[in-house]
Scaffold this active site. Structure first.
Site, PDB file in Angstrom:
ATOM      1  N   ARG A 163       0.840  -1.203   0.000  1.00 38.75           N
ATOM      2  CA  ARG A 163       0.000   0.000   0.000  1.00 38.75           C
ATOM      3  C   ARG A 163       0.873   1.250   0.000  1.00 38.75           C
ATOM      4  O   ARG A 163       0.585   2.246   0.653  1.00 38.75           O
ATOM      5  CB  ARG A 163      -0.946   0.014   1.198  1.00 38.75           C
ATOM      6  N   SER A 238     -11.320  -0.447   3.425  1.00 38.22           N
ATOM      7  CA  SER A 238     -10.444  -0.751   4.556  1.00 38.22           C
ATOM      8  C   SER A 238      -9.761   0.527   5.031  1.00 38.22           C
ATOM      9  O   SER A 238      -9.023   1.153   4.279  1.00 38.22           O
ATOM     10  CB  SER A 238      -9.395  -1.784   4.144  1.00 38.22           C
ATOM     11  N   GLU A 334      -4.750   3.193   6.298  1.00 35.77           N
ATOM     12  CA  GLU A 334      -4.464   2.967   4.878  1.00 35.77           C
ATOM     13  C   GLU A 334      -4.922   4.163   4.064  1.00 35.77           C
ATOM     14  O   GLU A 334      -4.339   4.481   3.033  1.00 35.77           O
ATOM     15  CB  GLU A 334      -5.178   1.696   4.407  1.00 35.77           C
TER      16      GLU A 334
END
Length: 341
Positions: A163, A238, A334
């Site tokens: 990520r 998420s 995230e």
């Protein structure tokens, strides 16, 4: 170009946070982007907005917000086995994935239903169910904000991580991605069904010999069973990264919580599902005003209607502290948290 003033961004971020942009302009071509950048010094600063799916806005933006809405998919090259597609930054990611499946191009099926637009995919190195963007990535093109020059970035240039990428770090605010080129398969598709609940879902679907469309449908079923539709309930998918710990840290954790799920990344590193950690801390389904944790997936923070970005972030901070206290493990967002500019 048509620049708007004091424009609400509520419909431009999937959390549905009602903050205002001091100035706002829609970018529908690379030329328009260049034209706007040429006069950008007349405005306080620039803020780039695409699908609005991986951000939490916590205040008004005293900036010129560039809404990247450049469309188009072009075949760059192809052989009997593979095809390379150049996808413009404003193309909706999921719609683009569905287009590839309709044309029997394999490689993106595991990343079905990821929210957002294609131009932001390299920034986050998006991924799902064992597949990441970098696995299909060839290059991207980006415009330099200051010089307006177009540059191509290959996989090495992008410095992809979990990520993470160059565009999230050293290149942040310096370049704006205008297109992404991916290489997909035309035949002999390699299916990845071992991650998560894909195989279980395929069995439930009574599919013995899955195609890429079957895998995509299984992923969509799983995601829809866990993740709320942002059009119905504001969220950004998420919210937290799954933490990666060392072998030594994992052994300590595993001895205390042998029932905990995990994924072995290498002999020296292990990934622990953040959703499990959060759920064990009792946050799943909890609501604090209009900010809450989704009832089906603890990894997802939601806006029940009128939560502010600050309220969502306060909940995230509360969760981070609770996980650190209970497990001694640090989890981090995230999503990109954007404060008032």
């Amino acid at each position: 170009m048509h620049i708007l003033e004091n424009h609400s961004l509520k419909n431009y971020n999937t959390f549905g946070i009602d903050v205002k942009a001091r100035y706002f302009v829609e970018i529908d071509s690379v030329k328009t982007l260049g034209d706007v950048l040429a006069v950008a010094d007349q405005y306080p600063k620039i803020f780039v907005l695409s699908g609005g799916s991986n951000m939490l806005l916590t205040g008004d933006l005293n900036a010129l917000v560039l809404f990247i809405n450049i469309k188009g998919i072009e075949i760059v090259s192809q052989s009997e086995e593979h095809i390379r597609l150049k996808i413009m930054a404003g193309e909706n990611w999921h719609a683009m994935v569905q287009w590839t499946l309709e044309n029997n191009y394999g490689g993106l099926e595991n990343m079905s239903l990821i929210p957002g637009n294609t131009g932001t995919a390299p920034i986050q190195n998006i991924g799902a169910y064992g597949v990441e963007l970098k696995d299909r990535f060839v290059q991207c093109e980006a415009i330099h904000v200051a010089t307006h020059e177009i540059r191509s970035f290959n996989k090495t240039d992008c410095a992809f991580g979990y990520r993470d990428s160059y565009f999230k770090n050293q290149g942040k605010g310096i370049y704006i991605i205008t297109s992404v080129t991916l290489q997909l398969t035309k035949k002999k598709h390699v299916l990845n069904t071992s991650y998560g609940a894909i195989e279980t879902e395929l069995k439930a679907m009574k599919v013995a010999q899955p195609t890429i469309r079957d895998v995509a449908r299984a992923v969509i079923n799983i995601r829809q069973s866990k993740l709320p539709d942002p059009k119905v309930l504001g969220n950004s998918g998420s919210f937290f990264k799954n933490p990666v710990v060392t072998k030594e840290e994992f052994e300590v954790f595993s001895n205390s919580y042998p029932e905990a799920p995990f994924y072995e990344i290498s002999e020296q590193s292990f990934k622990i599902p953040a959703g499990w950690l959060i759920e064990q801390c009792g946050f799943k389904g909890k609501r604090y005003g209009d900010a809450g944790v989704h009832e089906k997936q603890a990894l997802v923070l939601v806006n029940y209607g009128n939560a502010s970005g600050a309220e969502i972030m306060a909940l995230a901070t509360r969760i981070i502290k609770a996980v650190a206290t209970k497990f001694g493990i640090a989890i981090t967002p995230e999503v990109n948290v954007i404060g008032a500019l």
